[in-house]
Design a protein around this motif. Structure first.
Motif, PDB file in Angstrom:
ATOM      1  N   TYR A 118       4.361  -3.470  -0.028  1.00 35.17           N
ATOM      2  CA  TYR A 118       4.202  -2.737   1.224  1.00 35.17           C
ATOM      3  C   TYR A 118       2.846  -2.024   1.185  1.00 35.17           C
ATOM      4  O   TYR A 118       2.565  -1.254   0.254  1.00 35.17           O
ATOM      5  CB  TYR A 118       5.293  -1.687   1.392  1.00 35.17           C
ATOM      6  N   HIS A 119       2.022  -2.269   2.189  1.00 33.64           N
ATOM      7  CA  HIS A 119       0.695  -1.648   2.244  1.00 33.64           C
ATOM      8  C   HIS A 119       0.516  -0.975   3.602  1.00 33.64           C
ATOM      9  O   HIS A 119       0.621  -1.623   4.652  1.00 33.64           O
ATOM     10  CB  HIS A 119      -0.396  -2.690   2.030  1.00 33.64           C
ATOM     11  N   ASP A 120       0.271   0.344   3.583  1.00 33.96           N
ATOM     12  CA  ASP A 120       0.088   1.112   4.811  1.00 33.96           C
ATOM     13  C   ASP A 120      -1.393   1.212   5.149  1.00 33.96           C
ATOM     14  O   ASP A 120      -2.197   1.677   4.315  1.00 33.96           O
ATOM     15  CB  ASP A 120       0.660   2.522   4.662  1.00 33.96           C
ATOM     16  N   LEU A 121      -1.752   0.789   6.341  1.00 35.12           N
ATOM     17  CA  LEU A 121      -3.065   1.056   6.897  1.00 35.12           C
ATOM     18  C   LEU A 121      -2.984   2.392   7.626  1.00 35.12           C
ATOM     19  O   LEU A 121      -1.923   3.010   7.688  1.00 35.12           O
ATOM     20  CB  LEU A 121      -3.480  -0.075   7.827  1.00 35.12           C
ATOM     21  N   HIS A 122      -4.082   2.869   8.191  1.00 37.68           N
ATOM     22  CA  HIS A 122      -3.997   4.208   8.774  1.00 37.68           C
ATOM     23  C   HIS A 122      -3.122   4.247  10.014  1.00 37.68           C
ATOM     24  O   HIS A 122      -2.604   5.304  10.374  1.00 37.68           O
ATOM     25  CB  HIS A 122      -5.399   4.765   9.087  1.00 37.68           C
TER      26      HIS A 122
END
Length: 509
Positions: free
Chosen positions: A481-485
């Protein structure tokens, strides 16, 4: 200058009608290993990160606490003063009640409100406060939504608890808001020509804009003539839009989700809801992919309390990529607590025309369930539920009935580690059912896994499923899981099937 008298008049002036309870952000994993048991923990961690205090919020809380401890009325030292008032130049006319404060004016209310400006005027008799130039407002009152606003031409009447603010920009809860004009009332806030988003970038990837936005604390948000923007372009518009706010408010994804799977190819998902009248809504769950084209479903649903009933039509997919088409199907569900206890019960029924596995059948499904509220102890949470179901099919005159049971234990070790383990049993399975949809080809299974947060924007997880009937592993899935802004990327690899799934979506709200 009578400072204490002036301090008293400001007590109510700093009270703002609350935006209380903005729509909660929720993330739900696409899973056939039970890893969604960790969703609740992940959503809690997301909320904690969103609610981290800024330095000025920390200072406000510290100042309010120190004020409560140290500042007293001169007449009765036992009484805590409700407001502290500071300025470089203060004047007050006792004849008509007017006052003027100039130069870095700071008004602190003991319940953690702060009101700042370079010049403040008002009148104790009419109970008005005005800031003709720029003003800054902070609210950190316990139990109320956090508010940080900057605006101009502030006016507030602390008697009627009404006021206004123009050219406003700031944050309410986790939502960034901008408005041409704010109007404050005891039970609501009205924003004219306003926008809101959960994207904190200077130029948000997405936002909603409306001619009029009305916040009813812990109830709902209502928008008129609203437009949904992505990257500055209008995605679609509606004359009227409503959504529940506060704890327990059900939220669907307002903006679309896109992704890729080995089975579906590239796809777009978009859940839309159109309120028709009180408790009644038409819903369209759009799903389009490159392999099967249009695979959407629609429903007309009436909700009241714990009851939900309606009719649905279209394609449905389960976590194992099994499809069914309802042509149409009627449903009824009811869930509630047994009075005065932590036990819950549920009743459900569905009847309609189903198509799948190459056959049509009049499908009837009826069930009853009994559960218990989540049991929490030492950062563990235990979920228990059992039930009994009956399924009938006209195609082969079959009848499948039997028990089911679920027991899931989660552990929130700390901010980085979480794990789960579960046992599931269902008499109904693919071997004794006409349709594969929402069924496994075995009855008893174990599920388990864990997640590890590397940092605020990256998390790894593993989810597994073990078939107890045939003594073999069915799933060992890996997630990143990768959160961008303002959005998220979720990558899943199903190692037993050698399949990849990548999904991109805007930050849930």
């Amino acid at each position: 200058m009578n400072k204490q008298r002036l301090a008293g008049l400001v007590t109510a002036a700093l009270f703002l009608p609350l935006l209380g309870g903005t729509a909660s952000a929720e993330y739900h994993a696409d899973s056939d290993t039970g890893i969604n048991a960790l969703d609740y923990i992940e959503n809690q961690h997301r909320s904690e990160r969103e609610n981290r205090l800024t330095e000025e919020q920390k200072k406000l809380l510290a100042d309010a606490k120190a004020m409560e401890k140290n500042l007293r009325h001169p007449v009765d030292p036992k009484k805590a003063a409700p407001v502290a008032f500071e300025g470089e130049e203060l004047t007050y006319d006792e004849r008509d009640g007017s006052f003027i404060a100039k130069g870095k004016v700071d008004i602190l209310q003991m319940d953690a409100h702060r009101f700042q400006g370079e010049e403040v005027t008002g009148n104790t008799k009419s109970q008005d406060v005005n800031i003709p130039d720029k003003s800054h407002i902070l609210q950190m009152t316990p139990g109320q939504v956090r508010v940080t606003l900057d605006g101009y031409k502030a006016h507030y009447n602390y008697g009627t608890k009404t006021g206004s603010l123009e050219d406003v920009k700031g944050k309410a809860g986790s939502h960034y808001i901008i408005g041409k004009r704010f109007e404050f009332y005891p039970d609501r806030i009205v924003v004219y020509n306003g926008t809101e988003t959960k994207c904190g970038a200077k130029k948000p990837d997405y936002h909603l804009a409306a001619d009029k936005i009305v916040y009813y604390p812990n109830q709902k948000i209502v928008m008129d003539h609203v437009k949904f923007y992505i990257r500055g372009q209008v995605l679609f518009s509606r004359k009227h839009y409503e959504a529940g706010v506060g704890e327990g408010a059900g939220q669907k994804h307002v903006f679309p989700r896109v992704g890729y799977t080995s089975d579906d190819g590239a796809y777009l998902k978009w859940d839309l809801s159109f309120p028709l009248r009180k408790n009644l809504a038409a819903n369209a769950n759009i799903f389009v992919n490159t392999k099967d084209s249009w695979r959407s479903n629609y429903d007309l649903t009436w909700r009241h309390g714990g009851m939900k009933t309606g009719v649905t039509y279209g394609h449905f997919e389960d976590s194992n990529d099994n499809w069914i088409k309802k042509e149409p199907s009627a449903f009824w569900k009811y869930n509630d607590h047994i009075d005065g206890t932590h036990f819950t019960y549920g009743l459900s029924a569905e009847y309609g025309r189903w198509y799948g596995n190459g056959v049509h059948s009049n499908h009837g499904e009826y069930s009853v369930s009994l559960g218990y509220d989540p049991i929490k102890f030492h950062r563990y949470t235990l979920y228990l539920q059992t039930g009994y179901g009956i399924t009938r099919e006209s195609y082969d005159n079959s009848r499948v009935s039997g028990m089911r049971g679920d027991a899931v234990l989660t552990k929130d070790f700390n901010d980085r580690w979480a794990a789960y383990a579960g046992y599931h049993y269902n008499k109904k399975n693919q071997a004794n059912s006409l349709f594969d949809f929402d069924n496994d080809n075995y009855s008893k299974k174990l599920e388990g896994g864990f997640s590890y947060r590397i940092d605020d924007i990256n998390r790894l997880a593993v989810g597994t499923r073990y078939d107890l009937d045939h003594k073999r592993w069915r799933n060992i899935d890996y997630y990143w899981y990768h959160d961008l802004h303002c959005s998220q990327i979720i990558l899943r690899y199903k190692s037993r099937d050698n399949k990849w799934n990548i999904r991109w979506q805007f930050t849930p709200w």
